[in-house]
Design an enzyme around this catalytic site. Structure first.
Site, PDB file in Angstrom:
ATOM      1  N   GLU A 185       0.824  -1.225   0.000  1.00 53.71           N
ATOM      2  CA  GLU A 185       0.000   0.000   0.000  1.00 53.71           C
ATOM      3  C   GLU A 185       0.854   1.269   0.000  1.00 53.71           C
ATOM      4  OE1 GLU A 185      -2.887  -0.665   3.165  1.00 53.71           O
ATOM      5  OE2 GLU A 185      -4.199  -1.722   1.762  1.00 53.71           O
ATOM      6  N   GLU A 336      -6.428  -7.715  -1.813  1.00 55.55           N
ATOM      7  CA  GLU A 336      -6.908  -8.007  -0.461  1.00 55.55           C
ATOM      8  C   GLU A 336      -8.388  -7.652  -0.389  1.00 55.55           C
ATOM      9  OE1 GLU A 336      -4.784  -5.789   2.508  1.00 55.55           O
ATOM     10  OE2 GLU A 336      -2.841  -6.289   1.676  1.00 55.55           O
ATOM     11  N   TRP A 344      -9.901  -2.072  12.024  1.00 53.68           N
ATOM     12  CA  TRP A 344      -9.411  -0.696  12.056  1.00 53.68           C
ATOM     13  C   TRP A 344     -10.499   0.361  11.919  1.00 53.68           C
ATOM     14  CZ3 TRP A 344     -11.290   0.702   7.425  1.00 53.68           C
ATOM     15  CH2 TRP A 344     -11.278  -0.223   6.380  1.00 53.68           C
TER      16      TRP A 344
HETATM   17  C1  GLA Z   1      -4.439  -3.303   4.725  1.00 54.86           C
HETATM   18  C2  GLA Z   1      -3.086  -3.972   4.655  1.00 54.86           C
HETATM   19  C3  GLA Z   1      -3.035  -5.316   5.283  1.00 54.86           C
HETATM   20  C4  GLA Z   1      -3.901  -5.373   6.524  1.00 54.86           C
HETATM   21  C5  GLA Z   1      -5.313  -4.989   6.178  1.00 54.86           C
HETATM   22  C6  GLA Z   1      -6.254  -5.056   7.360  1.00 54.86           C
HETATM   23  O1  GLA Z   1      -5.076  -3.046   3.589  1.00 54.86           O
HETATM   24  O2  GLA Z   1      -2.526  -4.010   3.380  1.00 54.86           O
HETATM   25  O3  GLA Z   1      -1.706  -5.601   5.605  1.00 54.86           O
HETATM   26  O4  GLA Z   1      -3.393  -4.508   7.466  1.00 54.86           O
HETATM   27  O5  GLA Z   1      -5.333  -3.676   5.697  1.00 54.86           O
HETATM   28  O6  GLA Z   1      -7.575  -4.734   7.008  1.00 54.86           O
END
Ligand code: GLA
Length: 697
Positions: A185, A336, A344
């Protein structure tokens, strides 16, 4: 007595029915290979993020067995495993990884390797503190979270290059490694506010402007005594600053992360076979940098699709998929997605049963060829202990695993028909990071949200066309019947020429509010809005207003409300037609044009000077699609049902998903084969979150 708007509504309904015949034959394809589909693998894949370094090796086999049993085909690994791969400076240990990749392949899973540069190890950051980022308040970040490396630090880049290179030397020809993800990211585009960065920024400005005179002129630095006499005086903007400086800072961030990425791409490409792809996991509408240049060198784009609190908004999520598809104008991966819940958000509620399956199929419908869940199993400690998973802390599947297994089994069952297919659209929405930032810097009303406005255009246009591309304002536009650009605030001459060429050749360009106000330096154009397009439009914006309340508008699209923003248009040339006018409002806007349109060249240009309510937006979309000859890809579907289409020569596949909370019956335009249950049908019944895949050839 029925009002004139009633008759208009009837007329539009009839027009919709008339134009709602589905495309009989698939539209011609832009003939590009589909690098998202891996030779030798299923055309559409499902996988997980797996962290073998967090578990004893004796556990791996059981994890992989459970993945295989669920029909998962991909593991993304290593993106946080630096301390395990390089336990001390210059000492690499990849044997464990080779065993993990080998074992995964035994269970028919291919591996995607993430470079671990989001998490430099403690030995590195302690010995070389200059590799750690400095916050805007001057403090260096402490070790122990992630994205703590400094993307501008030459030393940090050297370490990143080395680890990526070592990984590529070892795995660049491993047949079970299908590709690479750079970093994770992109450090959320966080910058280091240190002297090195400041010097690099100043050097970047110098290379861009050549002379300080040039820079001072374009930033209008005589305003507030901002004039710079030498490059070293130029600050990194923190908080509000000169709009020209702020926009260039954003571009410098884009440049920094693009070159940060290139440093690793170069290391990998030198040693990896050409069959291995390179991608990066983006984040939908995250706006830290401009995504068009950063995705340029990637084989394809990927993104991380999270809902957070609440439930999936199918239009917004569809838009984010289409945005990602538009970065490189080709299929993409969902690197993902959320296994039920995240950890979060303000409220980490679980997706409803069936919702994740609907989301996975939605991704495929919008052009994804892989969907990976994050993550397989939580580490027993660490910041994300209580995030959603497929396998619990005891190592056995949680109930969500079964939904993933069902979806993955469906992917495996029908994958073959998806080979070589992609969405094709007649409608494009233009997105511009420059315009987005320019508006963010000077919102004028905190209610003006250009992404929300984009979403309202998308909702209305997609409902009718059932396929929309979202592309850069500079993308090639031939082939689109309708191009809409809400909030194209930064519209310099070269972009205006590009858009005019599209219109001259027969396209229909529809601009939304705040368009055509700024040049590439974020300075006001010395023309009224829409700047270089005034002559073609035959109208200009006389004055603009941030609204404290809604104002009435009425005309060819019906009656309704303008909210948040209103522009007063004025005719400048013959042939321009007023489609909507404001009613009684603030005196200034009373009876003034709000929407105008004009034929130009072989095409048409329309300007929508206000944020319209949903009903008006829907009739605006009806008028625009009808006027431009846009045909829906499928035809009428009941409320709450989303239809997407993927096409290849000689066939089209429709992905029907019921996002409504009640059952829905969808009439198919003709008899089609429903692939999930293997039957031919003329209609399909969908339960809430129900999915049907219909093959038409
Ligand atoms: C992000 C990260 C992951 C993880 C997820 C949790 O997008 O790339 O490593 O932390 O969030 O939702």
């Amino acid at each position: 007595m029925p009002s004139s708007s009633f008759f208009r509504a009837v007329l539009y309904f009839l027009l919709f029915l008339f134009t709602a015949a589905p495309a009989e034959t698939p539209a011609p394809l832009r003939n590009k290979p589909i690098p998202t589909q891996i030779p030798g693998q299923n055309a559409i894949l499902m996988g997980v993020a797996w962290y073998p370094e967090q578990w004893p090796e004796s556990r791996w086999e059981e994890d992989l067995r459970l993945m295989e049993a669920a029909n998962l085909k991909v593991v993304r690994i290593t993106e946080f495993a630096w301390s395990r791969m390089e336990p001390s400076e210059g000492h690499y240990d990849f044997d464990w990884l080779e065993r993990a990749i080998g074992l995964a392949s035994k269970h028919h899973l291919v591996s995607v390797l993430g470079t671990p540069t989001a998490t430099p190890p403690a030995w590195l950051t302690q010995k070389y503190p200059d590799t750690l980022r400095v916050e805007p308040n001057g403090q260096r970040v402490a070790h122990g979270n992630r994205a703590h490396g400094s993307s501008t630090s030459p030393r940090y880049r050297e370490f990143c290059h080395r680890i990526a290179e070592q990984m590529a030397i070892r795995f660049g020809h491993n047949p079970n490694v299908v590709g690479w993800q750079i970093d994770n990211e992109y450090g959320y585009a966080q910058m280091s506010y240190d002297e090195i960065t400041r010097q690099q920024f100043q050097g970047w400005l110098k290379a861009k402007y050549g002379t300080l005179d040039h820079l001072n002129t374009h930033w209008s630095t005589s305003y507030w005594s901002q004039t710079y006499d030498n490059w070293e005086e130029i600050p990194i903007p923190v908080g509000e600053h000169n709009p020209g400086l702020m926009l260039d800072w954003k571009r410098f961030i884009t440049y920094t992360w693009t070159s940060y990425q290139q440093n690793q791409i170069d290391a990998i490409r030198e040693h990896a076979g050409p069959h291995q792809f390179i991608t990066g996991n983006l984040m939908g509408f995250f706006d830290g940098f401009d995504h068009y240049p950063i995705t340029g060198p990637l084989t394809f784009a990927s993104w991380d699709d999270y809902v957070g609190t609440g439930h999936v908004d199918s239009a917004y999520n569809g838009l984010a998929h289409d945005l990602t598809r538009g970065f490189k104008r080709q299929n993409f991966w969902v690197m993902e997605t959320q296994p039920g819940a995240v950890n979060w958000s303000s409220l980490n509620n679980f997706l409803n049963r069936g919702e994740a399956r609907a989301m996975a199929w939605q991704a495929i419908g919008h052009g994804a060829d892989d969907v990976n869940y994050w993550q397989w199993r939580s580490a027993l400690n660490g910041q994300e202990e209580i995030h959603g998973v497929l396998v619990g802390s005891d190592g056995t599947p949680v109930p969500f695993y079964n939904e993933v297994a069902q979806t993955a089994q469906e992917f495996a069952k029908v994958e073959d028909v998806f080979r070589g297919t992609q969405p094709v659209s007649e409608v494009a929405l233009l997105y511009s990071y420059d315009s987005h930032w320019a508006i963010q810097f000077q919102r004028h009303t905190e209610k003006y949200d250009d992404i929300k406005l984009l979403t309202s255009y998308y909702r209305a246009l997609r409902q009718l066309s059932q396929s929309v591309d979202v592309v850069s304002a500079y993308a090639p536009l031939e082939g689109y019947k309708l191009v809409a650009a809400p909030s194209l605030n930064v519209l310099p001459k070269d972009l205006a020429d590009h858009l005019l060429e599209y219109v001259r050749n027969g396209g229909h360009l529809a601009l939304g509010p705040r368009s055509g106000m700024k040049d590439e330096f974020n300075a006001l154009l010395p023309q009224r809005q829409p700047g270089f397009l005034v002559d073609a439009l035959g109208a200009r914006v006389e004055q603009y207003y941030a609204l404290e309340k809604d104002f009435p508008v009425s005309g060819a699209w019906g009656d309704g409300q303008a909210s948040i923003w209103a522009e007063q248009l004025k005719s400048q040339a013959p042939g321009e037609e007023v489609l909507l006018r404001y009613g009684r409002s603030n005196g200034w806007l009373d009876e003034q044009p709000s929407v105008t349109t004009r034929a130009f060249g072989k095409g048409r240009i329309t300007y929508i000077g206000a944020v319209l309510d949903d009903k008006l937006m829907a009739s605006a979309a009806e008028w625009m699609t009808h006027k431009s000859g846009v045909t829906p890809v499928f035809g009428p579907v009941p409320d709450g049902v989303e239809v997407s289409r993927r096409v290849s020569a000689g066939k089209q596949i429709f992905i029907l998903i019921n996002f409504a909370q009640e059952n829905r019956r969808v009439a198919l335009p003709r008899s089609m084969k429903l692939l999930l249950d293997g039957k031919w049908a003329d209609s399909v019944d969908l339960t809430p979150y129900g999915v049907a895949i219909a093959l038409d050839r």
